[in-house]
Design a protein around this motif. Structure first.
Motif, PDB file in Angstrom:
ATOM      1  N   THR A 160       0.840  -1.199   0.000  1.00  0.00           N
ATOM      2  CA  THR A 160       0.000   0.000   0.000  1.00  0.00           C
ATOM      3  C   THR A 160       0.876   1.250   0.000  1.00  0.00           C
ATOM      4  O   THR A 160       0.603   2.208  -0.733  1.00  0.00           O
ATOM      5  CB  THR A 160      -0.940  -0.003   1.220  1.00  0.00           C
ATOM      6  OG1 THR A 160      -1.710  -1.193   1.201  1.00  0.00           O
ATOM      7  CG2 THR A 160      -1.864   1.183   1.196  1.00  0.00           C
ATOM      8  N   ASP A 161       1.932   1.234   0.798  1.00  0.00           N
ATOM      9  CA  ASP A 161       2.864   2.368   0.808  1.00  0.00           C
ATOM     10  C   ASP A 161       3.569   2.514  -0.538  1.00  0.00           C
ATOM     11  O   ASP A 161       3.815   3.625  -1.009  1.00  0.00           O
ATOM     12  CB  ASP A 161       3.893   2.206   1.926  1.00  0.00           C
ATOM     13  CG  ASP A 161       3.280   2.404   3.308  1.00  0.00           C
ATOM     14  OD1 ASP A 161       2.188   3.014   3.398  1.00  0.00           O
ATOM     15  OD2 ASP A 161       3.895   1.935   4.298  1.00  0.00           O
ATOM     16  N   ARG A 164       1.153   4.215  -2.849  1.00  0.00           N
ATOM     17  CA  ARG A 164       1.062   5.643  -2.511  1.00  0.00           C
ATOM     18  C   ARG A 164       2.290   6.403  -3.007  1.00  0.00           C
ATOM     19  O   ARG A 164       2.173   7.523  -3.495  1.00  0.00           O
ATOM     20  CB  ARG A 164       0.894   5.816  -1.006  1.00  0.00           C
ATOM     21  CG  ARG A 164      -0.482   5.505  -0.529  1.00  0.00           C
ATOM     22  CD  ARG A 164      -0.711   6.012   0.897  1.00  0.00           C
ATOM     23  NE  ARG A 164      -2.059   5.674   1.307  1.00  0.00           N
ATOM     24  CZ  ARG A 164      -2.355   4.756   2.217  1.00  0.00           C
ATOM     25  NH1 ARG A 164      -1.396   4.103   2.839  1.00  0.00           N
ATOM     26  NH2 ARG A 164      -3.604   4.508   2.532  1.00  0.00           N
ATOM     27  N   ASP A 165       3.451   5.814  -2.843  1.00  0.00           N
ATOM     28  CA  ASP A 165       4.669   6.464  -3.342  1.00  0.00           C
ATOM     29  C   ASP A 165       4.645   6.580  -4.857  1.00  0.00           C
ATOM     30  O   ASP A 165       5.089   7.578  -5.418  1.00  0.00           O
ATOM     31  CB  ASP A 165       5.911   5.682  -2.904  1.00  0.00           C
ATOM     32  CG  ASP A 165       6.160   5.783  -1.398  1.00  0.00           C
ATOM     33  OD1 ASP A 165       5.606   6.705  -0.765  1.00  0.00           O
ATOM     34  OD2 ASP A 165       6.903   4.923  -0.875  1.00  0.00           O
ATOM     35  N   ASP A 168       2.210   9.378  -5.951  1.00  0.00           N
ATOM     36  CA  ASP A 168       2.356  10.628  -5.210  1.00  0.00           C
ATOM     37  C   ASP A 168       2.242  11.826  -6.153  1.00  0.00           C
ATOM     38  O   ASP A 168       2.814  11.820  -7.239  1.00  0.00           O
ATOM     39  CB  ASP A 168       3.711  10.641  -4.495  1.00  0.00           C
ATOM     40  CG  ASP A 168       3.823  11.809  -3.523  1.00  0.00           C
ATOM     41  OD1 ASP A 168       2.790  12.186  -2.938  1.00  0.00           O
ATOM     42  OD2 ASP A 168       4.936  12.334  -3.361  1.00  0.00           O
ATOM     43  N   HIS A 173      -6.560   7.760  -4.833  1.00  0.00           N
ATOM     44  CA  HIS A 173      -6.639   7.274  -3.452  1.00  0.00           C
ATOM     45  C   HIS A 173      -6.343   5.776  -3.450  1.00  0.00           C
ATOM     46  O   HIS A 173      -6.650   5.072  -4.407  1.00  0.00           O
ATOM     47  CB  HIS A 173      -8.032   7.516  -2.873  1.00  0.00           C
ATOM     48  CG  HIS A 173      -8.424   8.952  -2.879  1.00  0.00           C
ATOM     49  ND1 HIS A 173      -8.030   9.834  -1.912  1.00  0.00           N
ATOM     50  CD2 HIS A 173      -9.152   9.678  -3.761  1.00  0.00           C
ATOM     51  CE1 HIS A 173      -8.514  11.034  -2.177  1.00  0.00           C
ATOM     52  NE2 HIS A 173      -9.191  10.967  -3.301  1.00  0.00           N
ATOM     53  N   VAL A 174      -5.768   5.305  -2.361  1.00  0.00           N
ATOM     54  CA  VAL A 174      -5.429   3.892  -2.243  1.00  0.00           C
ATOM     55  C   VAL A 174      -6.256   3.299  -1.108  1.00  0.00           C
ATOM     56  O   VAL A 174      -6.294   3.844  -0.013  1.00  0.00           O
ATOM     57  CB  VAL A 174      -3.922   3.698  -1.956  1.00  0.00           C
ATOM     58  CG1 VAL A 174      -3.589   2.223  -1.857  1.00  0.00           C
ATOM     59  CG2 VAL A 174      -3.084   4.368  -3.031  1.00  0.00           C
TER      60      VAL A 174
END
Length: 189
Positions: A160-161, A164-165, A168, A173-174
């Motif tokens: 998930t991170d 998001r990265d 960016d 949205h995740v």
């Protein structure tokens, strides 16, 4: 559905329902001969309805009603239509202009493939979707009940991170959903 479209849909439905309820109750009361309603209906001048239809401003009133209906109905219909596809993302990249385009479904597929190799998950799916003008990458992972929450959260949190990265600077949205399979209780015989 987002809050604003949902509120508009509910208030529109409530208003139309209330109008239809009042008209229906009045029609039933008139049909049953309820006295105040029968008197009100008898006071309606049938010739006035014909003169209204023949007057020049009646066409303008009908055009105004059609315009109001279109202004009100088109946003309701558009907000209810769910296209489901997400346009390509413009990310900082390595081409001549300093940007690159990538389809969010490719990011979602890569994440699903990465998690699918983990033995703790029985099924993994990731989708890129448009939920009424809100772009989302949704990850769903199903884990066996023997796994602990910290184990699952560690694996899902990492990817998930990473998503998001990767997105960016965009409005994507995740979301991550984890499902635990139910424990199988041995039957007693």
């Amino acid at each position: 559905m987002n809050r604003l479209p949902a509120a508009v849909h509910r208030s529109t439905t409530a208003l139309l329902g209330l109008v239809l309820l009042v008209v229906g109750a009045a029609a039933i009361a008139w049909n049953l001969g309820v006295q105040p309603v029968v008197d009100w209906v008898e006071r309606i001048d049938n010739d006035a309805v014909g003169s209204f239809a023949d007057s020049g401003w009646w066409t303008l009133v009908l055009a105004g009603i059609v315009l109001l209906t279109l202004v009100w109905a088109v946003p309701l219909i558009v907000s209810a239509v769910r296209p489901g596809t997400v346009d390509d993302l413009e990310l900082d990249g390595s081409d001549e202009t300093g940007a690159m385009s990538i389809a969010p479904k490719l990011i979602a597929a890569a994440v699903a493939d990465e998690l699918d190799g983990e033995p703790m998950f029985t099924s993994v799916s990731a989708r890129a979707l448009d939920d009424r003008s809100r772009r989302i990458i949704r990850l769903e992972a199903t884990a066996s009940p023997e796994r602990t929450y910290p184990e699952i959260a560690a694996k899902v949190g990492v990817v998930t991170d990473q998503i998001r990265d990767a997105v960016d600077g965009t409005d994507v949205h995740v979301q991550a959903f984890v499902h635990l399979e139910p424990r199988k209780v041995p039957s007693r015989r």
